[in-house]
Design a protein around this motif. Sequence first.
Motif, mmCIF file in Angstrom:
data_model
loop_
_atom_site.group_PDB
_atom_site.id
_atom_site.type_symbol
_atom_site.label_atom_id
_atom_site.label_comp_id
_atom_site.label_asym_id
_atom_site.label_seq_id
_atom_site.Cartn_x
_atom_site.Cartn_y
_atom_site.Cartn_z
ATOM 1 N N LEU A 508 0.837 -1.198 0.000
ATOM 2 C CA LEU A 508 0.000 0.000 0.000
ATOM 3 C C LEU A 508 0.877 1.255 0.000
ATOM 4 C CD1 LEU A 508 -2.773 -1.040 2.556
ATOM 5 C CD2 LEU A 508 -2.902 -1.020 0.063
ATOM 6 N N PRO A 509 0.417 2.328 -0.661
ATOM 7 C CA PRO A 509 1.237 3.555 -0.716
ATOM 8 C C PRO A 509 1.293 4.291 0.609
ATOM 9 C CG PRO A 509 -0.872 3.883 -1.806
ATOM 10 C CD PRO A 509 -0.788 2.430 -1.503
ATOM 11 N N ALA A 510 0.350 4.038 1.515
ATOM 12 C CA ALA A 510 0.319 4.706 2.823
ATOM 13 C C ALA A 510 -0.523 3.854 3.754
ATOM 14 C CB ALA A 510 -0.273 6.110 2.682
ATOM 15 N N ALA A 511 -0.496 4.212 5.025
ATOM 16 C CA ALA A 511 -1.331 3.505 5.992
ATOM 17 C C ALA A 511 -2.793 3.820 5.700
ATOM 18 C CB ALA A 511 -0.972 3.927 7.416
ATOM 19 N N PRO A 512 -3.649 2.814 5.612
ATOM 20 C CA PRO A 512 -5.052 3.078 5.305
ATOM 21 C C PRO A 512 -5.789 3.654 6.502
ATOM 22 C CG PRO A 512 -4.721 0.744 5.711
ATOM 23 C CD PRO A 512 -3.363 1.373 5.751
ATOM 24 N N SER A 513 -6.831 4.413 6.230
ATOM 25 C CA SER A 513 -7.697 4.893 7.292
ATOM 26 C C SER A 513 -8.519 3.725 7.814
ATOM 27 C CB SER A 513 -8.627 5.975 6.763
ATOM 28 O OG SER A 513 -9.521 5.441 5.804
ATOM 29 N N ALA A 514 -9.263 3.946 8.881
ATOM 30 C CA ALA A 514 -10.068 2.873 9.453
ATOM 31 C C ALA A 514 -11.085 2.352 8.448
ATOM 32 C CB ALA A 514 -10.772 3.369 10.716
ATOM 33 N N SER A 515 -11.749 3.237 7.750
ATOM 34 C CA SER A 515 -12.746 2.801 6.765
ATOM 35 C C SER A 515 -12.075 2.104 5.586
ATOM 36 C CB SER A 515 -13.568 3.998 6.283
ATOM 37 O OG SER A 515 -12.733 4.949 5.635
ATOM 38 N N GLU A 516 -10.903 2.608 5.169
ATOM 39 C CA GLU A 516 -10.182 1.959 4.070
ATOM 40 C C GLU A 516 -9.714 0.565 4.470
ATOM 41 O OE1 GLU A 516 -8.308 5.843 1.747
ATOM 42 O OE2 GLU A 516 -7.232 4.935 3.438
ATOM 43 N N ALA A 517 -9.253 0.439 5.721
ATOM 44 C CA ALA A 517 -8.813 -0.874 6.207
ATOM 45 C C ALA A 517 -9.966 -1.866 6.212
ATOM 46 C CB ALA A 517 -8.215 -0.745 7.602
ATOM 47 N N THR A 518 -11.148 -1.397 6.585
ATOM 48 C CA THR A 518 -12.323 -2.266 6.576
ATOM 49 C C THR A 518 -12.659 -2.712 5.161
ATOM 50 O OG1 THR A 518 -13.226 -1.208 8.557
ATOM 51 C CG2 THR A 518 -14.762 -2.434 7.172
ATOM 52 N N THR A 519 -12.592 -1.786 4.210
ATOM 53 C CA THR A 519 -12.879 -2.125 2.809
ATOM 54 C C THR A 519 -11.862 -3.118 2.278
ATOM 55 O OG1 THR A 519 -13.857 0.054 2.433
ATOM 56 C CG2 THR A 519 -13.190 -1.186 0.498
ATOM 57 N N ILE A 520 -10.581 -2.882 2.587
ATOM 58 C CA ILE A 520 -9.534 -3.800 2.131
ATOM 59 C C ILE A 520 -9.760 -5.195 2.699
ATOM 60 C CG2 ILE A 520 -7.069 -4.336 2.358
ATOM 61 C CD1 ILE A 520 -6.552 -1.308 2.148
ATOM 62 N N ALA A 521 -10.137 -5.267 3.975
ATOM 63 C CA ALA A 521 -10.400 -6.567 4.588
ATOM 64 C C ALA A 521 -11.578 -7.254 3.915
ATOM 65 C CB ALA A 521 -10.672 -6.396 6.081
ATOM 66 N N GLN A 522 -12.604 -6.478 3.588
ATOM 67 C CA GLN A 522 -13.773 -7.052 2.917
ATOM 68 C C GLN A 522 -13.411 -7.559 1.526
ATOM 69 O OE1 GLN A 522 -16.471 -3.725 3.127
ATOM 70 N NE2 GLN A 522 -17.218 -4.268 5.171
ATOM 71 N N TYR A 523 -12.619 -6.770 0.802
ATOM 72 C CA TYR A 523 -12.199 -7.183 -0.540
ATOM 73 C C TYR A 523 -11.351 -8.453 -0.466
ATOM 74 C CZ TYR A 523 -13.821 -2.927 -2.933
ATOM 75 O OH TYR A 523 -14.582 -1.938 -3.486
ATOM 76 N N SER A 524 -10.427 -8.491 0.482
ATOM 77 C CA SER A 524 -9.565 -9.665 0.622
ATOM 78 C C SER A 524 -10.391 -10.909 0.922
ATOM 79 C CB SER A 524 -8.528 -9.442 1.722
ATOM 80 O OG SER A 524 -7.646 -8.389 1.395
ATOM 81 N N SER A 525 -11.365 -10.751 1.806
ATOM 82 C CA SER A 525 -12.237 -11.877 2.144
ATOM 83 C C SER A 525 -13.058 -12.311 0.932
ATOM 84 C CB SER A 525 -13.164 -11.486 3.297
ATOM 85 O OG SER A 525 -14.002 -12.566 3.650
ATOM 86 N N GLN A 526 -13.523 -11.332 0.142
ATOM 87 C CA GLN A 526 -14.306 -11.650 -1.051
ATOM 88 C C GLN A 526 -13.455 -12.409 -2.076
ATOM 89 O OE1 GLN A 526 -16.091 -8.204 -2.891
ATOM 90 N NE2 GLN A 526 -17.311 -9.415 -4.320
ATOM 91 N N ILE A 527 -12.225 -11.942 -2.266
ATOM 92 C CA ILE A 527 -11.323 -12.619 -3.214
ATOM 93 C C ILE A 527 -10.985 -14.019 -2.716
ATOM 94 C CG2 ILE A 527 -9.043 -12.530 -4.293
ATOM 95 C CD1 ILE A 527 -9.258 -9.451 -4.084
ATOM 96 N N ASN A 528 -10.802 -14.129 -1.410
ATOM 97 C CA ASN A 528 -10.563 -15.438 -0.801
ATOM 98 C C ASN A 528 -11.719 -16.378 -1.125
ATOM 99 O OD1 ASN A 528 -9.545 -17.459 0.755
ATOM 100 N ND2 ASN A 528 -9.496 -16.319 2.659
ATOM 101 N N GLY A 529 -12.941 -15.845 -1.069
ATOM 102 C CA GLY A 529 -14.113 -16.639 -1.410
ATOM 103 C C GLY A 529 -14.106 -17.091 -2.861
ATOM 104 N N PHE A 530 -13.569 -16.235 -3.753
ATOM 105 C CA PHE A 530 -13.449 -16.617 -5.160
ATOM 106 C C PHE A 530 -12.552 -17.851 -5.300
ATOM 107 C CE2 PHE A 530 -14.033 -11.896 -6.458
ATOM 108 C CZ PHE A 530 -15.400 -12.013 -6.248
ATOM 109 N N LEU A 531 -11.457 -17.853 -4.544
ATOM 110 C CA LEU A 531 -10.550 -18.994 -4.585
ATOM 111 C C LEU A 531 -11.269 -20.275 -4.171
ATOM 112 C CD1 LEU A 531 -7.291 -17.490 -3.026
ATOM 113 C CD2 LEU A 531 -7.456 -18.540 -5.273
ATOM 114 N N VAL A 532 -12.079 -20.170 -3.114
ATOM 115 C CA VAL A 532 -12.824 -21.337 -2.647
ATOM 116 C C VAL A 532 -13.809 -21.803 -3.719
ATOM 117 C CG1 VAL A 532 -14.385 -22.230 -0.890
ATOM 118 C CG2 VAL A 532 -12.558 -20.661 -0.241
ATOM 119 N N THR A 533 -14.460 -20.858 -4.371
ATOM 120 C CA THR A 533 -15.419 -21.211 -5.425
ATOM 121 C C THR A 533 -14.725 -21.954 -6.564
ATOM 122 O OG1 THR A 533 -16.826 -19.308 -4.923
ATOM 123 C CG2 THR A 533 -17.071 -20.294 -7.108
ATOM 124 N N ILE A 534 -13.593 -21.421 -7.004
ATOM 125 C CA ILE A 534 -12.852 -22.080 -8.088
ATOM 126 C C ILE A 534 -12.434 -23.489 -7.660
ATOM 127 C CG2 ILE A 534 -10.737 -22.014 -9.464
ATOM 128 C CD1 ILE A 534 -10.915 -18.949 -9.380
#
Length: 892
Positions: A508-534
Amino acid sequence: MIHVTAYEGYANFGTTYANTADVTIARTNDVVPTASLSKNVYSGKLGDLISAQALVQFPSCANINVGQAAISYSWQLSDSYNNVIPLSSLSTNSLTIGSTTSSSLLFPLKNLGYGSFLLKATITYNGMTTTAASVVQVLAAPLAASLPFSYQKIKSANAFPLTVRINDADSTFTTKTYSITWMQCTTSFTQCSVLSTGSSTTFTLPANSVPAGQQVGYGALVFDSANGNRFATAYVVLEGSATSVAKVSIGCSNTAQYINPSRALVVYADSYDGDSGASASASSTYAWSMSPRSATSIALPSVVNQRSLVLPPNHIAATVGAQTVILRCTVVYNGVTTFSDFSYMVAPVPSIGTFVVTNTATSTGNNGIVANTNIAGTAMTDTFYLSCEGVSGGVAPYTYSFGFLAPDKNNVIRDKNLVFGSSTSVADGVVLPAGTTNVYCIAIDSTGLSIKSQQAVTVTRPAGQTVANVITLASSFIATIQAMMISSPDAAMQQIQFALSLLSPANLPAAPSASEATTIAQYSSQINGFLVTIATNRATQAATSGSGINAAFAAQAASALSNVDFSSAGTGGAASLQASVSSTLSLLALVFQGAMASDGGVAQSADPAIIQAGASVLDNMFASLWSGSFTLRRRAVDGANNSHLFRRQTSDATLRTTVYQMLSSATRGDGCSASGPANAVTSNQNTFNGNARRILVTSTDSGDTSRAAGSASVVSLSSLPAGCYDAQYVLWQQYRTAASSLLSGVVSVNVMPVDVNSLANSGVASGLTGVAVSYQVAGTNTLPANQIAKCVTWSGSAWTSCGNPTLANGVYTCSCTSGQDFAVSAAPSPTSTSSSSASSTATGTSTGTATPTPTAEPASSPIGAIAGGVVGGVVGVGAIGGGIFMYRKRRA
């Protein structure tokens, strides 16, 4: 309507003429799409699956969305004589050919046979058709033959049977017959004469075929009856003896024609009475050495006087040419000494001619010259072309892996696999995250021997990029992955790798804000779910062949998961954390399942690199889930602000179960003819350390030696019934408050029976009953004043004393009978001591230091003072190797 003006000039006269006309351009639906298949050449062996994808494009000016266009597909397969092969005829008991009218096609090669075929896709849109075609090559697996020795003494007066062993992976998938020619040869094998030709794998030499004191060579020439180009040879020299000597048969954990020296090798001997043929293994002694007939010498391990000899990985360095190693096993039976030689060929190392790397956006590259060339590019924007060219040496055919080196969530530089085990030597359209230091190509020959070439790159993020920009870019990756993960899972896997690398905290280019960190965690979890689906889709498509979830998928998924930040996932609350953990553990179970499936679907031990990548993911999960402190240590319902308790109760046991699955994958390909090599697995943050080995226990041999798991070791298991087992030892790091009475980590001992036919373990990791476990473990906490150290085992609800330890140099040594989880704990010092006690234990002084002091041992009973301690749970249900793990969660 548009105006078109045409100009015609005459340079010699300086005159220009112009003419203007009106042209009407009307849009029509008669646009013809262009099409191609996902690979120019699909190749595999009989046990493989071919996954083809038709890629359709429309001219940009047509403004047609491929995903929404009404496109129809049809597929056709033909042989080299243009005979059409019905795709339905390729169905097997485990896989039925599905729809042949979609953009993708999955079919097995098992019923196709060797040779080249043409796969054609016809694409129709609005009545307009186009076609795309690629070659399908079905390659033969190597055929190997061997005799159980290369030099042997025999009693001249006795008939002597010779049996050739045939190693043919293709016979697993189709019925094979062989033509076998037996020959008598000179000892140099320069001249041979035929003794017999037929299909029998055994040829019995008549009595007196080998006179006493003389040597005669014999050979077997094996042909594949269906393919005369596939053949193998095996030779032996026999020496005649006037007296009876034991027959010594030597086996090997790898029966292929060439041995990969980067992997452990186990050779083992069986001896038989020279006259009766009865087994003499238990009453013989063995000694291994280098045969004087061997031109190549290796350093033998320190233990050479057992029935089996374990040669560790890299016991010999691979060279440009093949090497032959000859080992000698000297056997003494009934006071008579004999010997048998065993030879194996070491595969030559492959080499890469050039590794071409080009930034296609800037048309700059290394032109195949890697040294002193640094190629620059913009992160996630520029595309790179990677080509592994001029591979030679080794044992063909080759496969190729591509990837890049970049920091994971802990800022540790790791390999990121984009392509693994592909038959194609090119990776195109590769985008790289900021922080990438190198790209690489790995060429792998048929023995698994590999060579890696790297190219330094400098990948910088776009100027002024913010975390918000990264999140926006990640959102576009997610949309792309969603669109292709069903129709083109291989391409989706690459996009997942890119996306998770993009979201890695280190990138990351900088430390994320609290809301950005939450979004990143959600995206990571969603992508993780894609791996499980595949992974789930692949497992459904090829449930029993093993080719849907294979080592290629396992390598890609394991390296992608190293970027998941589970501590950030916890910022979304306990439910968000649990969702991320649950999907990751589901995926890891499939990763380790896939890592045990070879290209042909045959069970094998998982690649150490995949195991280590998976261990890193589990390590990150342990470190994140156990971080912080908590006060409650009993079962309770999770409170709104008590995420640590939630993490421990809902995730810890399943995490530990997954560790056991990982260790089982390390021994899956080992046989039961002899104990296999030990496989140590370490975690970077030291949350756990494991050691797995397949052992063969006999009435005279425990099958194992002392093995370390981190700072602990299991010295011996006594009274284990004869049989074949997977023996796993794990040392768990314990996160405890000061109130904990454990003085060490917890050592788990899992011993699971192995079926000698399927070579899969039972999956049931239960406690040992009546088995003495001798273990050593380093002390991690100071022994409190006025307390003594006790060896303890978990009895289901509390730690129970099983004896007094000895202490030397900070390491406790214990011996307990029965149990599964062991440790060292502090207990109140008894009010009286017995001067007659011979046991020595550790007692705390007023300063808290531990000193060995003779004491009386209190009665064996649960130690209530440490009932709050948590054993490294071994509960959960997980499927692996055809077995079901049954564990029970154990908490105080």
